[in-house]
Design a protein around this motif. Structure first.
Motif, PDB file in Angstrom:
ATOM      1  N   PRO A 150      -5.021   7.905  -6.608  1.00  0.00           N
ATOM      2  CA  PRO A 150      -5.364   8.159  -5.204  1.00  0.00           C
ATOM      3  C   PRO A 150      -4.142   8.103  -4.291  1.00  0.00           C
ATOM      4  O   PRO A 150      -3.326   7.183  -4.375  1.00  0.00           O
ATOM      5  CB  PRO A 150      -6.367   7.048  -4.873  1.00  0.00           C
ATOM      6  CG  PRO A 150      -6.144   5.995  -5.905  1.00  0.00           C
ATOM      7  CD  PRO A 150      -5.678   6.695  -7.131  1.00  0.00           C
ATOM      8  N   ILE A 151      -4.018   9.106  -3.430  1.00  0.00           N
ATOM      9  CA  ILE A 151      -2.966   9.153  -2.420  1.00  0.00           C
ATOM     10  C   ILE A 151      -3.647   8.979  -1.069  1.00  0.00           C
ATOM     11  O   ILE A 151      -4.512   9.768  -0.687  1.00  0.00           O
ATOM     12  CB  ILE A 151      -2.202  10.492  -2.467  1.00  0.00           C
ATOM     13  CG1 ILE A 151      -1.559  10.701  -3.843  1.00  0.00           C
ATOM     14  CG2 ILE A 151      -1.149  10.549  -1.373  1.00  0.00           C
ATOM     15  CD1 ILE A 151      -0.929  12.066  -4.028  1.00  0.00           C
ATOM     16  N   THR A 152      -3.280   7.937  -0.342  1.00  0.00           N
ATOM     17  CA  THR A 152      -3.913   7.624   0.942  1.00  0.00           C
ATOM     18  C   THR A 152      -3.100   8.213   2.084  1.00  0.00           C
ATOM     19  O   THR A 152      -1.889   8.007   2.169  1.00  0.00           O
ATOM     20  CB  THR A 152      -4.038   6.106   1.122  1.00  0.00           C
ATOM     21  OG1 THR A 152      -4.817   5.572   0.043  1.00  0.00           O
ATOM     22  CG2 THR A 152      -4.710   5.768   2.439  1.00  0.00           C
TER      23      THR A 152
ATOM     24  N   VAL B  64      -9.947  14.417   5.464  1.00  0.00           N
ATOM     25  CA  VAL B  64      -9.027  13.795   4.509  1.00  0.00           C
ATOM     26  C   VAL B  64      -7.613  13.799   5.060  1.00  0.00           C
ATOM     27  O   VAL B  64      -6.933  12.770   5.092  1.00  0.00           O
ATOM     28  CB  VAL B  64      -9.077  14.516   3.143  1.00  0.00           C
ATOM     29  CG1 VAL B  64      -8.078  13.885   2.173  1.00  0.00           C
ATOM     30  CG2 VAL B  64     -10.487  14.448   2.557  1.00  0.00           C
TER      31      VAL B  64
ATOM     32  N   HIS C 270      -6.124  13.274  -4.747  1.00  0.00           N
ATOM     33  CA  HIS C 270      -5.263  13.126  -5.914  1.00  0.00           C
ATOM     34  C   HIS C 270      -4.882  14.503  -6.418  1.00  0.00           C
ATOM     35  O   HIS C 270      -5.455  15.516  -6.017  1.00  0.00           O
ATOM     36  CB  HIS C 270      -5.946  12.300  -7.014  1.00  0.00           C
ATOM     37  CG  HIS C 270      -7.069  13.003  -7.717  1.00  0.00           C
ATOM     38  ND1 HIS C 270      -8.380  12.985  -7.242  1.00  0.00           N
ATOM     39  CD2 HIS C 270      -7.093  13.760  -8.839  1.00  0.00           C
ATOM     40  CE1 HIS C 270      -9.147  13.690  -8.056  1.00  0.00           C
ATOM     41  NE2 HIS C 270      -8.392  14.180  -9.039  1.00  0.00           N
TER      42      HIS C 270
ATOM     43  N   ASP D 154     -10.777  13.467  -2.137  1.00  0.00           N
ATOM     44  CA  ASP D 154     -11.665  12.428  -2.654  1.00  0.00           C
ATOM     45  C   ASP D 154     -12.474  11.704  -1.585  1.00  0.00           C
ATOM     46  O   ASP D 154     -13.685  11.562  -1.705  1.00  0.00           O
ATOM     47  CB  ASP D 154     -10.846  11.397  -3.438  1.00  0.00           C
ATOM     48  CG  ASP D 154     -10.215  11.992  -4.679  1.00  0.00           C
ATOM     49  OD1 ASP D 154     -10.901  12.757  -5.379  1.00  0.00           O
ATOM     50  OD2 ASP D 154      -9.035  11.727  -4.934  1.00  0.00           O
ATOM     51  N   LYS D 155     -11.807  11.253  -0.533  1.00  0.00           N
ATOM     52  CA  LYS D 155     -12.474  10.364   0.419  1.00  0.00           C
ATOM     53  C   LYS D 155     -12.094  10.747   1.840  1.00  0.00           C
ATOM     54  O   LYS D 155     -10.924  10.988   2.141  1.00  0.00           O
ATOM     55  CB  LYS D 155     -12.084   8.907   0.144  1.00  0.00           C
ATOM     56  CG  LYS D 155     -12.797   7.886   1.010  1.00  0.00           C
ATOM     57  CD  LYS D 155     -12.348   6.482   0.641  1.00  0.00           C
ATOM     58  CE  LYS D 155     -12.996   5.434   1.525  1.00  0.00           C
ATOM     59  NZ  LYS D 155     -12.523   4.066   1.203  1.00  0.00           N
TER      60      LYS D 155
ATOM     61  N   THR E 137      -8.329  10.025   1.222  1.00  0.00           N
ATOM     62  CA  THR E 137      -7.543   9.995  -0.007  1.00  0.00           C
ATOM     63  C   THR E 137      -7.761  11.292  -0.786  1.00  0.00           C
ATOM     64  O   THR E 137      -8.800  11.935  -0.681  1.00  0.00           O
ATOM     65  CB  THR E 137      -7.919   8.806  -0.907  1.00  0.00           C
ATOM     66  OG1 THR E 137      -9.300   8.913  -1.271  1.00  0.00           O
ATOM     67  CG2 THR E 137      -7.683   7.487  -0.198  1.00  0.00           C
TER      68      THR E 137
END
Length: 810
Positions: free
Chosen positions: A313-315, A353, A302, A346-347, A300
């Motif tokens: 959050p954009i997955t 990512v 952003h 982020d993740k 994710t």
């Protein structure tokens, strides 16, 4: 009362008087007139020099605003203890021995402050450098802008003396316009807070394109701001793992095969970020589309504007490969004006990512399409489609060509030119022409050069099909038999993109030097995103043939169909480059249904990359590297796919490397390629020649997957090394399975190791999925020597205890 004018009222006496106004015909009314008798004149805060101090710029600490105690500054003692520069003010000022001389403030104590009226030129991030000196443990201070602490606590070190100076640096985000900067003393050290000489504020980053990126518009992910690590971006590794576009920066960039070509960022990890200076045209809601690609579970990220998370959050989904692209959409509310957009990772997903190609930002709501009157009946050959609305982004100030135009027109969108040649005669450095839909039966010769950073661009109008048709055109360029429907002779900084070029009597797209080897060659030429069909000699020819090497030729993301139709031995392969060129790139092209070879780099080719191309149903080799009579050196051939080629005997190869007429062929590297389901041999080091056979040295064939080639034919198969005089050949870490033969070797000097010729346990070879199953014997069995850093999917090698064999790392 605002920050700019504050009336000092502590010593004033106020007198009032009622005055009666009487005027015939009007009502009698009373006015209370307040008379202010000021015993000490009313004081306002103004810049010391009369005008606001400019940012970027250097702000001398002693040039705090006028206005006095409690308004422009606060000092715990009334006297200027240094008795210098502004003795009537209470701020303690002394002469400095720092470089540049002048004055500094000193004797600073907690609670004291100074204000400066400044004018910030542009919204953005700035480097703020404070020049300090101190003895013993220093104190802390901070700096505010319009009442907002932008620096946090700045701790002053022991510099050794009150006139030994050190620069302390912070990065701050500032809005454009006039405002008040305030230095606030927070904490005392051993004796006081610090001496301060000046504050220098400079743009810590700038837009990659010099001017802010426009919104609405498309923001290419690779065009993050300048100024480097920690300012314009943060990347966890120092190296650009893709080694493309901006190799000096640490952001990982590679060439993309997405529609439109260009580059994408990749290898993204949590905590990394990139910033972009943008300018939003109007306040409102916008559709924000991010173009992403990923393998496996995605992470994710952003997107922020001026430090505010606008997307949440954009997955990133699993798109199937790192070059299979999908668009993710969000709606955001943006304010007008210049600001900083920030992409924040982020993740992490399965590997990283995700890859990002671009962010397209357009108004969330659009007006209804312009109604076009029904056209009157005209002959089919001259009928012009109704014009489409101009998409965003479009280069402002561009010229236009349309089939209903006239070359006597000014070339605007409303009054376009009729021929592309008119544009080729007219355009100069930095200019663009958009060609509207239709068929143009003309041969185009580019007359002018662009310049560094200012290409002349010939582009099909976005979304339009623009065909250049050579039917009936006599291909006589005036320099001999070579030539193209769109041709460049000795010109530079030219880009041709988006055209369909058909039925050429020689080449479709062409670049060369007039007066071979006697004149300066062309350089910086880009053929990108074109479709070339049914060319007699070649679809794309990019030759140097100048007095020096031609530099920076690029053929990217083109589609070539029947790129070589003729049988003339003087004709060329579908995509041919050579004749003294250096720093070239052939990437993302698709070649099919062609005669006499697909991609040939030959006769003076140096420092090149051939990658991401696909060949199918074509005769001869997909990729041939041949020193011919001049030479070939330092070329990488990787991430190409060759499958289902035509059956024309032993010449139906995936790759071939040779020297036909004495030119040395050296330092050629083949890796991470897929060659499957072909009637010929996957990889060949040929021994045939048409003249004196030249040196072949340092050919490296590593980490490829060769499957199902030459099945049932003992003369065709996996890898054949025919040259018995080649030197320093390496064949390592290749999967060579289910071919007519595995490895045939006549090169006694070759190093052949860690190859796998037994069943590698592919995931699904019938569906062309050559990833490895968990039980594959290829896993961790490769050698680290000569192994590429990433695999076909760009996954880092090694991922386990050792390097995997083949094009994919498990």
């Amino acid at each position: 009362m605002n920050n700019k004018t504050r009336l000092k009222m502590n010593n004033e006496t106020i007198k009032s008087k009622i005055i009666r106004y009487i005027k015939p015909g009007f009502i009698i009314f009373n006015v209370l007139l307040i008379l202010v008798s000021i015993s000490s004149a009313a004081t306002s805060q103004t810049p010391y020099s009369g005008t606001a101090l400019k940012v970027p710029g250097t702000i001398q600490a002693e040039n705090f605003d006028k206005g006095g105690e409690g308004i422009a500054y606060h000092d715990t003692e009334k006297a200027n203890q240094g008795n210098q520069y502004r003795p009537a003010d209470g701020v303690d000022t002394e002469k400095t021995s720092d470089i540049g001389g002048g004055y500094n403030i000193g004797w600073t104590l907690p609670g004291e402050w100074l204000e400066y009226t400044i004018n910030v030129a542009n919204t953005g991030n700035y480097k703020l450098e404070t020049r300090v000196a101190n003895v013993g443990t220093g104190g802390t201070f901070h700096i505010e802008f319009n009442g907002v602490d932008k620096t946090g606590p700045i701790t002053v070190p022991d510099t050794g003396s009150y006139q030994t100076w050190k620069t302390l640096t912070k990065t701050v985000s500032l809005s454009a316009g006039q405002q008040v900067m305030k230095i606030v003393m927070d904490k005392k050290g051993d004796y006081n807070v610090a001496n301060i000489n000046y504050i220098r504020i400079t743009a810590s980053q700038s837009s990659y394109s010099v001017t802010p990126l426009a919104i609405p518009g498309t923001i290419q992910a690779e065009n993050f701001d300048k100024s480097g690590e920690g300012i314009a971006y943060h990347d966890t590794e120092k190296a650009n793992q893709g080694n493309q576009y901006r190799p000096a920066d640490g952001v990982d960039i590679e060439i993309t095969s997405d529609i439109g070509g260009g580059y994408n960022i990749g290898w993204t990890l949590p905590g990394e970020w990139l910033t972009y200076t943008v300018k939003v045209a109007n306040t409102g809601n916008y559709k924000l589309e991010t173009r992403v690609a990923n393998v496996g579970t995605g992470g994710t990220f952003h997107i922020e504007f001026n430090g505010v998370d606008k997307t949440g959050p954009i997955t990133v989904p699993d798109t199937g490969s790192y070059q299979t692209w999908k668009t993710l959409t969000k709606t955001v509310s943006l304010s007008a004006g210049q600001q900083v957009m920030k992409i924040v990772m982020d993740k992490k997903g399965g590997y990283n990512v995700g890859n990002i190609n671009y962010i397209r930002i357009t108004p969330a709501t659009t007006s209804a399409p312009i109604q076009t009157p029904t056209p009157t009946s005209t002959p089919a050959t001259t009928r012009t489609p109704a014009p489409s609305l101009t998409p965003s982004p479009i280069v402002s100030g561009a010229f236009y060509v349309a089939t209903n135009g006239n070359d006597a027109n000014p070339g605007t969108e409303a009054r376009p030119w009729r021929t592309i040649q008119k544009a080729a005669d007219t355009l100069t450095a930095g200019q663009t022409v958009y060609v509207k839909a239709g068929t143009y039966k003309e041969q185009i010769t580019v007359r002018n050069s662009g310049s560094a950073g200012k290409y002349i661009t010939f582009s099909a109008y976005p979304g339009n099909t623009v065909t250049v048709d050579g039917t009936g055109i006599n291909m006589n360029p005036g320099y001999g038999r070579d030539g193209g429907l769109i041709q460049i002779w000795g010109k530079s900084y030219i880009k041709v993109t988006g055209f369909t070029v058909i039925n050429s009597g020689y080449a479709g797209l062409f670049v060369n030097t007039p007066g071979s080897y006697n004149n300066p060659p062309s350089h910086d030429i880009i053929f990108e995103g074109n479709t070339v069909k049914d060319s007699w000699a070649a679809a794309i020819m990019m030759f140097g043939r100048g007095s020096s090497n031609a530099e920076n030729y690029v053929a990217r993301n083109n589609i070539i169909i029947r790129g070589h139709m003729g049988g003339d031995p003087m004709a060329h392969e579908s995509l041919s480059v050579g004749g003294k060129i250096s720093n070239f790139e052939i990437s993302g092209n698709t070649i099919k249904d062609s005669f006499w070879g697909a991609i040939d780099s030959k006769d003076g080719v140096y420092n090149g990359k051939i990658f991401g191309n696909t060949c199918t149903n074509t005769e001869m080799s997909c990729i041939y590297v041949d020193g011919y009579s001049i030479g070939a050196d330092n070329i990488d051939v990787f991430n190409n796919v060759v499958h289902d080629m035509k059956n024309v005997g032993t010449e139906s190869n995936g790759f071939n490397v040779n020297s036909e007429q004495g030119g040395p062929t050296t330092n050629i590297r083949f890796y991470n390629n897929l060659v499957y389901n072909n009637p010929g041999t996957a990889m060949r080091m040929a021994s045939y020649r048409s003249g004196t056979e030249g040196k072949v040295d340092h050919i490296t064939i590593t980490s490829n997957t060769f499957y199902n080639n030459g099945v049932g034919n003992s003369n065709r198969g996996g890898i054949i090394l025919e040259r018995n005089d080649a030197t320093n050949t390496v064949v390592r870490n290749n999967i060579i399975y289910n071919n007519g033969f595995g490895i045939k070797n006549s090169d006694a000097d070759a190093i052949i190791s860690n190859n796998l010729e037994t069943n590698p346990s592919f995931v699904n070879p019938s569906a062309n999925n050559f990833h490895l199953q968990v039980n594959s014997p290829a896993i961790d069995k490769g050698s680290a020597a000569n192994a590429p850093k990433v695999d076909f999917d760009r996954k880092l090698r090694p991922s386990g205890t050792g390097y995997d064999i083949g094009a994919y790392e498990h």
